[in-house]
Design an enzyme around this catalytic site. Sequence first.
Site, PDB file in Angstrom:
ATOM      1  N   TYR A  73       0.836  -1.208   0.000  1.00  0.00           N
ATOM      2  CA  TYR A  73       0.000   0.000   0.000  1.00  0.00           C
ATOM      3  C   TYR A  73       0.873   1.262   0.000  1.00  0.00           C
ATOM      4  O   TYR A  73       0.582   2.230  -0.706  1.00  0.00           O
ATOM      5  CB  TYR A  73      -0.903  -0.057   1.242  1.00  0.00           C
ATOM      6  CG  TYR A  73      -1.755   1.157   1.523  1.00  0.00           C
ATOM      7  CD1 TYR A  73      -2.620   1.679   0.572  1.00  0.00           C
ATOM      8  CD2 TYR A  73      -1.713   1.785   2.779  1.00  0.00           C
ATOM      9  CE1 TYR A  73      -3.413   2.787   0.852  1.00  0.00           C
ATOM     10  CE2 TYR A  73      -2.514   2.879   3.070  1.00  0.00           C
ATOM     11  CZ  TYR A  73      -3.359   3.382   2.094  1.00  0.00           C
ATOM     12  OH  TYR A  73      -4.138   4.482   2.374  1.00  0.00           O
TER      13      TYR A  73
ATOM     14  N   ARG B 217     -11.676   1.886   5.530  1.00  0.00           N
ATOM     15  CA  ARG B 217     -12.787   0.960   5.721  1.00  0.00           C
ATOM     16  C   ARG B 217     -14.123   1.707   5.817  1.00  0.00           C
ATOM     17  O   ARG B 217     -15.092   1.329   5.174  1.00  0.00           O
ATOM     18  CB  ARG B 217     -12.585   0.171   7.030  1.00  0.00           C
ATOM     19  CG  ARG B 217     -11.625  -0.966   6.887  1.00  0.00           C
ATOM     20  CD  ARG B 217     -11.138  -1.489   8.219  1.00  0.00           C
ATOM     21  NE  ARG B 217     -12.136  -2.018   9.162  1.00  0.00           N
ATOM     22  CZ  ARG B 217     -12.912  -3.067   8.968  1.00  0.00           C
ATOM     23  NH1 ARG B 217     -12.850  -3.701   7.819  1.00  0.00           N
ATOM     24  NH2 ARG B 217     -13.763  -3.488   9.895  1.00  0.00           N
TER      25      ARG B 217
ATOM     26  N   LYS C  77       7.341  -4.256  16.078  1.00  0.00           N
ATOM     27  CA  LYS C  77       7.877  -2.942  15.709  1.00  0.00           C
ATOM     28  C   LYS C  77       8.753  -2.380  16.840  1.00  0.00           C
ATOM     29  O   LYS C  77       9.755  -1.712  16.590  1.00  0.00           O
ATOM     30  CB  LYS C  77       6.743  -1.960  15.375  1.00  0.00           C
ATOM     31  CG  LYS C  77       5.870  -2.389  14.233  1.00  0.00           C
ATOM     32  CD  LYS C  77       6.629  -2.473  12.923  1.00  0.00           C
ATOM     33  CE  LYS C  77       6.184  -1.459  11.930  1.00  0.00           C
ATOM     34  NZ  LYS C  77       6.787  -1.596  10.600  1.00  0.00           N
TER      35      LYS C  77
ATOM     36  N   VAL D 218     -17.829   0.900  14.357  1.00  0.00           N
ATOM     37  CA  VAL D 218     -17.037   1.497  15.444  1.00  0.00           C
ATOM     38  C   VAL D 218     -16.896   0.439  16.534  1.00  0.00           C
ATOM     39  O   VAL D 218     -17.899  -0.118  16.994  1.00  0.00           O
ATOM     40  CB  VAL D 218     -17.747   2.755  16.009  1.00  0.00           C
ATOM     41  CG1 VAL D 218     -17.006   3.276  17.229  1.00  0.00           C
ATOM     42  CG2 VAL D 218     -17.850   3.826  14.933  1.00  0.00           C
TER      43      VAL D 218
ATOM     44  N   SER E 282      -0.576  -4.885  20.156  1.00  0.00           N
ATOM     45  CA  SER E 282      -0.790  -6.172  19.455  1.00  0.00           C
ATOM     46  C   SER E 282       0.576  -6.820  19.291  1.00  0.00           C
ATOM     47  O   SER E 282       1.612  -6.192  19.546  1.00  0.00           O
ATOM     48  CB  SER E 282      -1.413  -5.949  18.077  1.00  0.00           C
ATOM     49  OG  SER E 282      -0.420  -5.490  17.157  1.00  0.00           O
TER      50      SER E 282
ATOM     51  N   THR F 194       5.773   2.499  14.303  1.00  0.00           N
ATOM     52  CA  THR F 194       4.357   2.794  14.444  1.00  0.00           C
ATOM     53  C   THR F 194       4.091   3.509  15.768  1.00  0.00           C
ATOM     54  O   THR F 194       4.763   3.240  16.780  1.00  0.00           O
ATOM     55  CB  THR F 194       3.506   1.507  14.361  1.00  0.00           C
ATOM     56  OG1 THR F 194       2.189   1.782  14.834  1.00  0.00           O
ATOM     57  CG2 THR F 194       4.083   0.356  15.174  1.00  0.00           C
TER      58      THR F 194
ATOM     59  N   ASP G 261      10.218  -7.156  -3.235  1.00  0.00           N
ATOM     60  CA  ASP G 261       9.012  -7.651  -2.554  1.00  0.00           C
ATOM     61  C   ASP G 261       8.866  -9.145  -2.834  1.00  0.00           C
ATOM     62  O   ASP G 261       9.314  -9.635  -3.867  1.00  0.00           O
ATOM     63  CB  ASP G 261       7.755  -6.925  -3.067  1.00  0.00           C
ATOM     64  CG  ASP G 261       6.664  -6.858  -2.020  1.00  0.00           C
ATOM     65  OD1 ASP G 261       6.390  -5.754  -1.516  1.00  0.00           O
ATOM     66  OD2 ASP G 261       6.089  -7.922  -1.686  1.00  0.00           O
TER      67      ASP G 261
ATOM     68  N   VAL H 136      -2.810   5.185   8.232  1.00  0.00           N
ATOM     69  CA  VAL H 136      -2.774   5.997   7.009  1.00  0.00           C
ATOM     70  C   VAL H 136      -4.120   5.858   6.301  1.00  0.00           C
ATOM     71  O   VAL H 136      -4.729   4.793   6.337  1.00  0.00           O
ATOM     72  CB  VAL H 136      -1.641   5.485   6.086  1.00  0.00           C
ATOM     73  CG1 VAL H 136      -1.591   6.289   4.791  1.00  0.00           C
ATOM     74  CG2 VAL H 136      -0.300   5.547   6.809  1.00  0.00           C
TER      75      VAL H 136
ATOM     76  N   HIS I  85       2.468  -4.880  16.686  1.00  0.00           N
ATOM     77  CA  HIS I  85       3.096  -3.681  17.256  1.00  0.00           C
ATOM     78  C   HIS I  85       4.318  -4.058  18.098  1.00  0.00           C
ATOM     79  O   HIS I  85       5.295  -3.315  18.160  1.00  0.00           O
ATOM     80  CB  HIS I  85       2.094  -2.891  18.103  1.00  0.00           C
ATOM     81  CG  HIS I  85       1.021  -2.201  17.291  1.00  0.00           C
ATOM     82  ND1 HIS I  85      -0.243  -2.713  17.129  1.00  0.00           N
ATOM     83  CD2 HIS I  85       1.029  -1.035  16.602  1.00  0.00           C
ATOM     84  CE1 HIS I  85      -0.971  -1.893  16.373  1.00  0.00           C
ATOM     85  NE2 HIS I  85      -0.222  -0.862  16.038  1.00  0.00           N
TER      86      HIS I  85
HETATM   87  N1  USQ Z   1     -11.278   0.609  14.567  1.00  0.00           N
HETATM   88  C1  USQ Z   1     -12.647   0.652  14.675  1.00  0.00           C
HETATM   89  N2  USQ Z   1     -13.385   0.087  13.690  1.00  0.00           N
HETATM   90  C2  USQ Z   1     -12.820  -0.512  12.592  1.00  0.00           C
HETATM   91  C3  USQ Z   1     -11.419  -0.540  12.484  1.00  0.00           C
HETATM   92  C4  USQ Z   1     -10.681   0.020  13.497  1.00  0.00           C
HETATM   93  O1  USQ Z   1     -13.201   1.209  15.633  1.00  0.00           O
HETATM   94  O2  USQ Z   1     -13.569  -1.009  11.725  1.00  0.00           O
HETATM   95  C5  USQ Z   1     -10.432   1.226  15.601  1.00  0.00           C
HETATM   96  C6  USQ Z   1      -9.464   0.215  16.239  1.00  0.00           C
HETATM   97  O3  USQ Z   1     -10.046  -0.458  17.299  1.00  0.00           O
HETATM   98  C7  USQ Z   1      -8.289   1.110  16.617  1.00  0.00           C
HETATM   99  C8  USQ Z   1      -8.315   2.244  15.596  1.00  0.00           C
HETATM  100  O4  USQ Z   1      -9.609   2.203  15.001  1.00  0.00           O
HETATM  101  O5  USQ Z   1      -8.501   1.658  17.896  1.00  0.00           O
HETATM  102  C9  USQ Z   1      -7.257   2.115  14.515  1.00  0.00           C
HETATM  103  O6  USQ Z   1      -7.379   0.853  13.898  1.00  0.00           O
HETATM  104  P1  USQ Z   1      -6.754   0.545  12.448  1.00  0.00           P
HETATM  105  O7  USQ Z   1      -7.228  -0.834  12.063  1.00  0.00           O
HETATM  106  O8  USQ Z   1      -7.032   1.662  11.516  1.00  0.00           O
HETATM  107  O9  USQ Z   1      -5.194   0.599  12.747  1.00  0.00           O
HETATM  108  P2  USQ Z   1      -4.226  -0.371  13.541  1.00  0.00           P
HETATM  109  O10 USQ Z   1      -4.739  -1.749  13.700  1.00  0.00           O
HETATM  110  O11 USQ Z   1      -3.830   0.317  14.795  1.00  0.00           O
HETATM  111  O12 USQ Z   1      -2.996  -0.478  12.546  1.00  0.00           O
HETATM  112  C10 USQ Z   1      -2.766   0.471  11.512  1.00  0.00           C
HETATM  113  C11 USQ Z   1      -1.823  -0.144  10.482  1.00  0.00           C
HETATM  114  C12 USQ Z   1      -0.487  -0.439  11.141  1.00  0.00           C
HETATM  115  C13 USQ Z   1       0.052   0.831  11.785  1.00  0.00           C
HETATM  116  C14 USQ Z   1      -0.968   1.382  12.765  1.00  0.00           C
HETATM  117  C15 USQ Z   1      -0.549   2.699  13.370  1.00  0.00           C
HETATM  118  O13 USQ Z   1      -2.409  -1.312   9.935  1.00  0.00           O
HETATM  119  O14 USQ Z   1       0.416  -0.942  10.161  1.00  0.00           O
HETATM  120  O15 USQ Z   1       1.224   0.544  12.443  1.00  0.00           O
HETATM  121  O16 USQ Z   1      -2.196   1.626  12.065  1.00  0.00           O
HETATM  122  S1  USQ Z   1      -1.133   2.898  15.023  1.00  0.00           S
HETATM  123  O17 USQ Z   1      -2.563   2.648  15.083  1.00  0.00           O
HETATM  124  O18 USQ Z   1      -0.827   4.258  15.437  1.00  0.00           O
HETATM  125  O19 USQ Z   1      -0.431   1.924  15.837  1.00  0.00           O
END
Ligand code: USQ
Length: 396
Positions: free
Chosen positions: A12, A255, A199, A268, A193, A158, A32, A225, A196
Amino acid sequence: MPHILILGGDGYLGWPTAMYFSHRGYDVTVVDNYFRRNACLELDTGMLYPVPTLVQRAKIWHEKTGNEIKVVIADLQDPAVMRSLFSGSIRYNWAVNEEFSGVPEVVVHYAEQPSAPYSLINHRYANITLTNNLLVTNNLMFAVRDYARDTHIIKLGTMGEYGTPNIDIEEGWIEIDHKGKKDRFLFPRQASSLYHTTKIMDTDLLWFGVRMWNLRVTDLMQGPVYGIETEESKTDDRLRMIFNYDEVFGTILNRFIVQAVADYPLTVYGKGGQTRGYLNISDTLQCVHMSAETPAQKGQLRIFNQIMETFSANELAEKVQRVGKNMGYDVKINHIENPRKEAEEHYYNPTYQGLIEIGVNPHYLTDEVMEGMFRTVVKNKSNIRTDVIFRGIKWG
Ligand code: USQ
């Protein structure tokens, strides 16, 4: 022309980064093993539109721009493959000029399993995440140590390394005053997770390499992102990035927009107070570019928090609902039981000044940006599979 090596160049972020640097005169090599595509097939996640292979995209890019992006399809968990990229014994799967481009000045490391839910599907997927992410990082560190000590490593970290502590989050480092003496340490990390966690371990591996062998490393602590196009990808549909909207590989805003278009209530998780720092995919490219242009010093682990603004899941859902409504969509919001184990209400105050100080010009999540995303998703609406949107991978 500086030579930049992009590990994970099909993903991506990897492919748009390759075009961005190529467009700006860099000599680009991408590597890749199609991990992401294969994982999407294996887990039946669906994608918003089909994406040509990396070799096909490099050929299309060359036809359109005259610029060459050299392609290597290989697994970087194999130390010999990693070392060949620095020693010159590399074998290209596609290149106009098969001659080695020389030791790269910069290497961008995206070659990781990037999904938190994937890492918690079961023990097997946890192992795939740990082995891939740690071995690739370690192979990179040793290859640079042995062949290219001047090469600047830009590694994607991250914001999830820090978790959601009840204190302000600094950019990577914190000074601790303990029993009358002071020292500077990596900011405390507590991953949300296993992905994470890898990382955090990557950061620790490279911090070791910096101290032992004077490596130069920039660690970009990136938040989730969003976005579906960049200046370069807009020029031809065949140059678009892989785009996921499923629970495993899709990030929240991407999403939600797909869900809105598909008339699927926004998912949510739990109370929705989970707050994260977000950024547009175009800003990811800018951040990596500015980091490459201002390399870390030898013996420096430089850390930036790569986010532009913070939102809770509820705020994102409300924005998508409002913008969707203006565009004629009746967007519903559904608070579903949280499949993850995370704080749903918490303090969140990260610092993120460093990238702006080196020249990044932030783009924010405006209604226009979201409308643009809606329009692109609508064009591909017939490909949306609602069965892959939620599968309920549980942390517990
Ligand atoms: N969330 C919802 N509903 C959904 C999807 C997610 O409420 O349908 C919430 C999750 O519970 C979470 C937040 O939105 O609290 C972010 O979730 P995400 O799926 O957008 O992101 P995450 O799993 O944290 O991982 C993504 C990338 C990862 C990167 C990370 C940055 O996939 O590679 O490292 O974002 S961070 O979140 O700051 O750790």
